[in-house]
Design a protein around this motif. Structure first.
Motif, PDB file in Angstrom:
ATOM      1  N   ASN A 116     -36.391 -41.944 -40.775  1.00  0.00           N
ATOM      2  CA  ASN A 116     -35.882 -42.699 -41.887  1.00  0.00           C
ATOM      3  C   ASN A 116     -35.272 -41.927 -43.080  1.00  0.00           C
ATOM      4  N   CYS A 117     -35.165 -40.830 -43.124  1.00  0.00           N
ATOM      5  CA  CYS A 117     -34.193 -39.983 -44.049  1.00  0.00           C
ATOM      6  C   CYS A 117     -32.713 -39.965 -43.799  1.00  0.00           C
ATOM      7  N   ILE A 118     -32.400 -40.177 -42.519  1.00  0.00           N
ATOM      8  CA  ILE A 118     -31.154 -39.953 -41.995  1.00  0.00           C
ATOM      9  C   ILE A 118     -30.480 -41.200 -42.149  1.00  0.00           C
ATOM     10  N   PRO A 119     -29.262 -41.341 -42.894  1.00  0.00           N
ATOM     11  CA  PRO A 119     -28.415 -42.559 -42.832  1.00  0.00           C
ATOM     12  C   PRO A 119     -27.714 -42.961 -41.449  1.00  0.00           C
ATOM     13  N   ILE A 174     -23.799 -35.296 -36.407  1.00  0.00           N
ATOM     14  CA  ILE A 174     -23.202 -33.926 -36.701  1.00  0.00           C
ATOM     15  C   ILE A 174     -22.770 -33.543 -37.921  1.00  0.00           C
ATOM     16  N   GLN A 175     -21.897 -34.538 -38.384  1.00  0.00           N
ATOM     17  CA  GLN A 175     -21.283 -34.562 -39.767  1.00  0.00           C
ATOM     18  C   GLN A 175     -22.279 -34.175 -40.787  1.00  0.00           C
ATOM     19  N   PHE A 176     -23.435 -35.194 -40.515  1.00  0.00           N
ATOM     20  CA  PHE A 176     -24.538 -35.070 -41.494  1.00  0.00           C
ATOM     21  C   PHE A 176     -25.012 -33.806 -41.688  1.00  0.00           C
ATOM     22  N   LEU A 177     -25.356 -32.877 -40.297  1.00  0.00           N
ATOM     23  CA  LEU A 177     -25.786 -31.935 -40.454  1.00  0.00           C
ATOM     24  C   LEU A 177     -25.180 -30.633 -41.174  1.00  0.00           C
ATOM     25  N   GLN A 178     -23.674 -30.874 -40.902  1.00  0.00           N
ATOM     26  CA  GLN A 178     -22.835 -29.967 -41.564  1.00  0.00           C
ATOM     27  C   GLN A 178     -22.761 -30.098 -43.129  1.00  0.00           C
ATOM     28  N   GLN A 179     -22.850 -31.585 -43.662  1.00  0.00           N
ATOM     29  CA  GLN A 179     -22.800 -31.734 -44.853  1.00  0.00           C
ATOM     30  C   GLN A 179     -24.355 -31.212 -45.544  1.00  0.00           C
ATOM     31  N   GLN A 180     -25.239 -31.336 -44.688  1.00  0.00           N
ATOM     32  CA  GLN A 180     -26.570 -30.897 -45.107  1.00  0.00           C
ATOM     33  C   GLN A 180     -26.665 -29.354 -45.447  1.00  0.00           C
ATOM     34  N   ARG A 181     -25.847 -28.601 -44.528  1.00  0.00           N
ATOM     35  CA  ARG A 181     -25.645 -27.239 -44.614  1.00  0.00           C
ATOM     36  C   ARG A 181     -25.027 -26.899 -45.900  1.00  0.00           C
ATOM     37  N   ASN A 182     -24.070 -27.762 -46.205  1.00  0.00           N
ATOM     38  CA  ASN A 182     -23.195 -27.262 -47.368  1.00  0.00           C
ATOM     39  C   ASN A 182     -24.200 -27.708 -48.633  1.00  0.00           C
ATOM     40  N   GLN A 183     -24.892 -28.659 -48.603  1.00  0.00           N
ATOM     41  CA  GLN A 183     -25.856 -29.112 -49.603  1.00  0.00           C
ATOM     42  C   GLN A 183     -26.938 -28.011 -49.844  1.00  0.00           C
ATOM     43  N   ILE A 184     -27.197 -27.632 -48.866  1.00  0.00           N
ATOM     44  CA  ILE A 184     -28.477 -26.352 -48.969  1.00  0.00           C
ATOM     45  C   ILE A 184     -27.739 -25.251 -49.633  1.00  0.00           C
ATOM     46  N   ASN A 185     -26.758 -24.814 -49.373  1.00  0.00           N
ATOM     47  CA  ASN A 185     -25.617 -23.559 -49.763  1.00  0.00           C
ATOM     48  C   ASN A 185     -25.483 -24.039 -51.672  1.00  0.00           C
ATOM     49  N   ALA A 186     -25.156 -25.105 -51.680  1.00  0.00           N
ATOM     50  CA  ALA A 186     -24.958 -25.401 -53.177  1.00  0.00           C
ATOM     51  C   ALA A 186     -26.176 -25.528 -53.992  1.00  0.00           C
ATOM     52  N   LEU A 187     -27.165 -26.193 -53.299  1.00  0.00           N
ATOM     53  CA  LEU A 187     -28.751 -26.206 -54.234  1.00  0.00           C
ATOM     54  C   LEU A 187     -29.215 -24.852 -54.650  1.00  0.00           C
ATOM     55  N   PHE A 188     -29.207 -24.113 -53.671  1.00  0.00           N
ATOM     56  CA  PHE A 188     -29.995 -22.854 -53.711  1.00  0.00           C
ATOM     57  C   PHE A 188     -28.916 -21.925 -54.560  1.00  0.00           C
ATOM     58  N   VAL A 218     -41.324 -37.626 -26.904  1.00  0.00           N
ATOM     59  CA  VAL A 218     -40.035 -37.686 -27.922  1.00  0.00           C
ATOM     60  C   VAL A 218     -38.942 -37.346 -26.991  1.00  0.00           C
ATOM     61  N   THR A 219     -37.621 -37.844 -27.242  1.00  0.00           N
ATOM     62  CA  THR A 219     -36.690 -37.441 -26.553  1.00  0.00           C
ATOM     63  C   THR A 219     -35.912 -36.601 -27.295  1.00  0.00           C
ATOM     64  N   ALA A 220     -34.967 -35.677 -26.673  1.00  0.00           N
ATOM     65  CA  ALA A 220     -33.827 -34.560 -27.278  1.00  0.00           C
ATOM     66  C   ALA A 220     -33.358 -35.132 -28.388  1.00  0.00           C
ATOM     67  N   ARG A 221     -32.861 -36.302 -28.441  1.00  0.00           N
ATOM     68  CA  ARG A 221     -32.012 -36.980 -29.431  1.00  0.00           C
ATOM     69  C   ARG A 221     -33.098 -37.134 -30.745  1.00  0.00           C
ATOM     70  N   THR A 222     -34.189 -37.482 -30.458  1.00  0.00           N
ATOM     71  CA  THR A 222     -34.927 -37.667 -31.383  1.00  0.00           C
ATOM     72  C   THR A 222     -35.392 -36.343 -32.214  1.00  0.00           C
ATOM     73  N   LEU A 223     -35.529 -35.164 -31.552  1.00  0.00           N
ATOM     74  CA  LEU A 223     -35.637 -34.017 -32.202  1.00  0.00           C
ATOM     75  C   LEU A 223     -34.368 -33.575 -32.942  1.00  0.00           C
ATOM     76  N   LEU A 224     -33.494 -33.776 -32.467  1.00  0.00           N
ATOM     77  CA  LEU A 224     -32.161 -33.441 -33.519  1.00  0.00           C
ATOM     78  C   LEU A 224     -32.288 -34.185 -34.748  1.00  0.00           C
ATOM     79  N   TYR A 225     -32.792 -35.521 -34.867  1.00  0.00           N
ATOM     80  CA  TYR A 225     -32.815 -36.417 -35.905  1.00  0.00           C
ATOM     81  C   TYR A 225     -34.002 -36.007 -36.855  1.00  0.00           C
TER      82      TYR A 225
END
Length: 170
Positions: A19-22, A27-41, A145-152
């Motif tokens: 439910n945290c994922i819009p 995949i784009q979300f994962l890439q944006q999240q990577r950038n967000q982690i970098n910026a935040l920390f 659980v399915t594989a795609r669920t684990l990605l989410y």
């Protein structure tokens, strides 16, 4: 585009992360999240990285280390399920992982680099999973659980912790 998992693909427990994922491109979300982690920390000083928001809670360095370790474990789960492993995959003790790593001995830059490497490995792994394999079901800690669920779950777990740091619940 990889579709969001249906509720029948996972135990309701995992909803906290999914439910945290819009809706949109995961995949784009994962890439944006990577950038967000970098910026935040990157904005934190070493002293800020050691601060705890309450006694007994993890500091920012430990949270980032936990996010990274969890992604390592969950990526293995995703790989196993996608490849058809029917073993009931074990969980892990997150507190033991944090306590036995001594994240305070690492610089924030080292922790960010480690997260970036793990996230890149996760993104690379995605390219090796056939479309049909995303719907394969497996068992993780006695839960179907399915594989795609684990990605989410990977993305949602990270988002959950980012939101706690920013004090913005999912």
């Amino acid at each position: 585009m990889l579709q969001r998992p249906e509720p029948n693909e996972y135990d309701p427990y995992f909803s906290i992360y999914i439910n945290c994922i819009p809706y949109g491109d995961i995949i784009q979300f994962l890439q944006q999240q990577r950038n967000q982690i970098n910026a935040l920390f990157t904005e934190l000083s070493e002293e800020q990285g050691k601060l705890r928001y309450a006694p007994g809670k993890w500091n920012s360095k430990e949270v980032l280390g936990h996010i990274t370790d969890s992604e390592r474990v969950m990526s293995y789960w995703m790989l196993s399920v996608a490849r058809g492993d029917t073993t009931n995959l074990p969980g892990y003790d997150q507190d033991m992982f944090v306590n036995n790593r001594s994240f305070g001995d690492c610089t924030l830059a080292e922790l960010i680099t480690d997260f970036q490497a793990v996230r890149q490995a996760t993104l690379s792994l995605l390219t090796t999973i056939k479309e049909s394999a995303w719907l394969r079901a497996g068992m993780v800690v006695n839960k179907d659980v399915t594989a795609r669920t684990l990605l989410y779950i990977i993305a949602g777990h990270t988002e959950h912790h980012l939101n706690l740091i920013k004090m913005q619940p999912c």
